[in-house]
Write a protein that holds these residues in place. Structure first.
Motif, PDB file in Angstrom:
ATOM      1  N   LYS A   8       1.219  -1.545   0.035  1.00 25.98           N
ATOM      2  CA  LYS A   8      -0.346   0.070   0.093  1.00 25.98           C
ATOM      3  C   LYS A   8       0.381   1.589  -0.264  1.00 25.98           C
ATOM      4  CE  LYS A   8      -4.151   2.183   2.641  1.00 25.98           C
ATOM      5  NZ  LYS A   8      -4.971   2.667   3.699  1.00 25.98           N
ATOM      6  N   THR A   9       0.882   2.325  -0.804  1.00 29.22           N
ATOM      7  CA  THR A   9       0.981   3.355  -0.560  1.00 29.22           C
ATOM      8  C   THR A   9       0.260   4.403  -1.165  1.00 29.22           C
ATOM      9  OG1 THR A   9       3.143   4.971  -2.024  1.00 29.22           O
ATOM     10  CG2 THR A   9       1.933   3.222  -2.829  1.00 29.22           C
ATOM     11  N   ASP A  10       0.976   5.885  -0.346  1.00 27.61           N
ATOM     12  CA  ASP A  10      -0.061   7.174  -0.820  1.00 27.61           C
ATOM     13  C   ASP A  10       0.027   7.440  -2.374  1.00 27.61           C
ATOM     14  OD1 ASP A  10       2.625   8.225   0.155  1.00 27.61           O
ATOM     15  OD2 ASP A  10       0.710   9.286   1.763  1.00 27.61           O
ATOM     16  N   LYS A  11       1.096   7.221  -3.077  1.00 30.20           N
ATOM     17  CA  LYS A  11       1.696   7.588  -3.997  1.00 30.20           C
ATOM     18  C   LYS A  11       0.920   7.391  -5.178  1.00 30.20           C
ATOM     19  CE  LYS A  11       6.164   8.997  -1.790  1.00 30.20           C
ATOM     20  NZ  LYS A  11       6.959   8.527  -1.543  1.00 30.20           N
ATOM     21  N   ALA A  12      -0.059   6.465  -5.003  1.00 31.74           N
ATOM     22  CA  ALA A  12      -1.053   5.879  -5.836  1.00 31.74           C
ATOM     23  C   ALA A  12      -2.318   5.873  -5.844  1.00 31.74           C
ATOM     24  CB  ALA A  12      -0.477   4.930  -6.536  1.00 31.74           C
ATOM     25  N   LEU A  31       0.157  -7.008  -8.945  1.00 35.50           N
ATOM     26  CA  LEU A  31       0.208  -5.551  -9.942  1.00 35.50           C
ATOM     27  C   LEU A  31      -1.744  -5.477  -9.357  1.00 35.50           C
ATOM     28  CD1 LEU A  31       2.929  -4.345 -11.174  1.00 35.50           C
ATOM     29  CD2 LEU A  31       2.572  -3.784  -8.832  1.00 35.50           C
ATOM     30  N   SER A  32      -2.487  -4.633  -9.364  1.00 30.93           N
ATOM     31  CA  SER A  32      -3.594  -4.721  -9.202  1.00 30.93           C
ATOM     32  C   SER A  32      -4.111  -3.521 -11.063  1.00 30.93           C
ATOM     33  CB  SER A  32      -4.729  -3.761  -7.695  1.00 30.93           C
ATOM     34  OG  SER A  32      -5.172  -4.878  -7.021  1.00 30.93           O
ATOM     35  N   GLY A  33      -5.153  -3.353 -10.893  1.00 34.02           N
ATOM     36  CA  GLY A  33      -5.209  -2.611 -11.925  1.00 34.02           C
ATOM     37  C   GLY A  33      -5.082  -0.862 -11.566  1.00 34.02           C
ATOM     38  N   GLN A  34      -4.511  -0.016 -12.706  1.00 38.34           N
ATOM     39  CA  GLN A  34      -4.381   1.233 -12.095  1.00 38.34           C
ATOM     40  C   GLN A  34      -5.384   2.086 -12.995  1.00 38.34           C
ATOM     41  OE1 GLN A  34      -2.868   3.111  -9.219  1.00 38.34           O
ATOM     42  NE2 GLN A  34      -2.228   1.345  -8.311  1.00 38.34           N
ATOM     43  N   ILE A  35      -5.479   2.505 -12.884  1.00 40.05           N
ATOM     44  CA  ILE A  35      -7.046   3.529 -13.491  1.00 40.05           C
ATOM     45  C   ILE A  35      -6.388   5.454 -13.181  1.00 40.05           C
ATOM     46  CG2 ILE A  35      -8.923   2.595 -14.164  1.00 40.05           C
ATOM     47  CD1 ILE A  35     -10.485   3.961 -12.404  1.00 40.05           C
ATOM     48  N   PRO A  36      -6.020   6.459 -14.201  1.00 38.35           N
ATOM     49  CA  PRO A  36      -5.284   7.596 -14.800  1.00 38.35           C
ATOM     50  C   PRO A  36      -6.126   8.463 -13.381  1.00 38.35           C
ATOM     51  CG  PRO A  36      -6.825   7.731 -16.446  1.00 38.35           C
ATOM     52  CD  PRO A  36      -7.603   5.921 -15.686  1.00 38.35           C
ATOM     53  N   GLN A  55      -0.562   8.974 -16.198  1.00 36.83           N
ATOM     54  CA  GLN A  55      -0.785   8.472 -15.206  1.00 36.83           C
ATOM     55  C   GLN A  55      -0.763   7.577 -14.438  1.00 36.83           C
ATOM     56  OE1 GLN A  55      -1.445  11.560 -12.625  1.00 36.83           O
ATOM     57  NE2 GLN A  55      -1.284   9.770 -11.805  1.00 36.83           N
ATOM     58  N   VAL A  56      -1.556   7.160 -15.359  1.00 34.84           N
ATOM     59  CA  VAL A  56      -1.279   5.060 -15.225  1.00 34.84           C
ATOM     60  C   VAL A  56      -0.438   4.727 -15.140  1.00 34.84           C
ATOM     61  CG1 VAL A  56      -1.905   2.913 -16.412  1.00 34.84           C
ATOM     62  CG2 VAL A  56      -3.722   4.414 -16.544  1.00 34.84           C
ATOM     63  N   PHE A  57       0.640   4.883 -15.470  1.00 38.32           N
ATOM     64  CA  PHE A  57       1.758   3.843 -15.362  1.00 38.32           C
ATOM     65  C   PHE A  57       2.535   4.766 -14.827  1.00 38.32           C
ATOM     66  CE2 PHE A  57       1.699   2.478 -20.128  1.00 38.32           C
ATOM     67  CZ  PHE A  57       1.283   1.225 -20.004  1.00 38.32           C
ATOM     68  N   SER A  58       2.629   5.600 -13.877  1.00 39.59           N
ATOM     69  CA  SER A  58       2.763   6.264 -13.289  1.00 39.59           C
ATOM     70  C   SER A  58       2.412   6.375 -11.582  1.00 39.59           C
ATOM     71  CB  SER A  58       2.625   8.062 -13.129  1.00 39.59           C
ATOM     72  OG  SER A  58       3.308   9.085 -13.750  1.00 39.59           O
ATOM     73  N   ASN A  59       1.332   5.918 -11.850  1.00 39.81           N
ATOM     74  CA  ASN A  59       0.431   4.749 -10.579  1.00 39.81           C
ATOM     75  C   ASN A  59       1.090   3.673 -10.664  1.00 39.81           C
ATOM     76  OD1 ASN A  59      -1.388   6.897 -10.035  1.00 39.81           O
ATOM     77  ND2 ASN A  59      -2.828   6.362 -11.342  1.00 39.81           N
ATOM     78  N   LEU A  60       1.465   2.814 -10.925  1.00 45.40           N
ATOM     79  CA  LEU A  60       2.151   1.850 -11.758  1.00 45.40           C
ATOM     80  C   LEU A  60       3.086   1.542 -10.768  1.00 45.40           C
ATOM     81  CD1 LEU A  60       0.868  -0.453 -14.060  1.00 45.40           C
ATOM     82  CD2 LEU A  60       0.447  -0.549 -12.239  1.00 45.40           C
ATOM     83  N   ARG A  61       4.045   2.364 -11.563  1.00 46.03           N
ATOM     84  CA  ARG A  61       5.471   2.805 -11.151  1.00 46.03           C
ATOM     85  C   ARG A  61       5.095   2.819  -9.314  1.00 46.03           C
ATOM     86  NH1 ARG A  61       8.456   7.252 -13.816  1.00 46.03           N
ATOM     87  NH2 ARG A  61       6.642   8.603 -13.282  1.00 46.03           N
ATOM     88  N   ALA A  62       4.737   3.747  -9.226  1.00 46.95           N
ATOM     89  CA  ALA A  62       4.733   4.589  -7.694  1.00 46.95           C
ATOM     90  C   ALA A  62       4.286   3.020  -6.562  1.00 46.95           C
ATOM     91  CB  ALA A  62       3.545   5.632  -6.993  1.00 46.95           C
ATOM     92  N   VAL A  63       3.099   1.834  -7.066  1.00 45.56           N
ATOM     93  CA  VAL A  63       3.573   0.637  -6.599  1.00 45.56           C
ATOM     94  C   VAL A  63       4.457  -0.530  -6.530  1.00 45.56           C
ATOM     95  CG1 VAL A  63       1.438  -1.003  -5.654  1.00 45.56           C
ATOM     96  CG2 VAL A  63       0.627   0.729  -6.710  1.00 45.56           C
TER      97      VAL A  63
END
Length: 127
Positions: A8-12, A31-36, A55-63
Motif C-alpha cells: 500500500k502507498t499513498d503515492k498511488a 499489481l492491481s489495475g490502475q486507472i488514471p 498517469q496510469v504508468f506513474s501510478n503503477l510505478r508508485a506501487v
C-alpha cells in the motif's frame, strides 16, 4: 499463506473497491489495475488518452516502488483500452516508462472502465 503481504502507498490512488493496490507472495507481486486517477484528488487526470496513460504508468510505478521494485521488474502487463485506435499512443507512452527487455503484454479492448477511464493497466512483478 505465510509469505503474503499487502502493498500500500499513498503515492498511488487508494483502492476504490474491495481489493489491495498489490499483493506480494514470496518474490512475486501482483499489481492491481490502475486507472488514471490523481492519487491526491482521486479524480481522472484528463480526458486526453496520452495524459491518462502517463498517469496510469506513474501510478503503477508508485506501487512497484512501494513493493521495493520498479517498472523494470514487471514480467507481465495487461492493458485495457476503451478504444483500440489508441494502441499506437499507448506504445509511445510505454516507451517513456519501460526499457528493453519489455514485459510480456496483452492489450484488450473493453467497453468501459471504472470512473469513465479510457485506459487501465495491471501486471505481475518479480523482485
Amino acid at each position: 499463506m505465510t509469505n503474503r503481504a499487502v502493498i500500500k502507498t499513498d503515492k498511488a490512488p487508494a483502492a476504490i473497491g474491495s481489493y489491495s493496490q498489490a499483493v506480494k507472495v514470496d518474490n512475486t507481486v501482483y499489481l492491481s489495475g490502475q486507472i488514471p486517477l490523481n492519487p491526491q484528488s482521486m479524480e481522472i487526470v484528463s480526458s486526453d488518452f496520452t495524459e491518462q496513460a502517463r498517469q496510469v504508468f506513474s501510478n503503477l510505478r508508485a506501487v512497484c516502488e512501494a513493493a521495493n521494485g520498479s517498472l523494470s521488474h514487471i514480467v507481465k502487463l495487461n492493458l485495457y483500452l476503451t478504444d483500440l485506435s489508441d494502441f499506437a499512443a499507448v506504445n509511445e507512452v510505454m516507451a517513456e516508462f519501460f526499457e528493453q527487455p519489455y514485459p510480456a503484454r496483452a492489450a484488450v479492448g473493453v467497453k468501459e472502465l471504472p470512473k469513465g477511464a479510457l485506459f487501465e493497466a495491471e501486471g505481475v512483478m518479480v523482485i
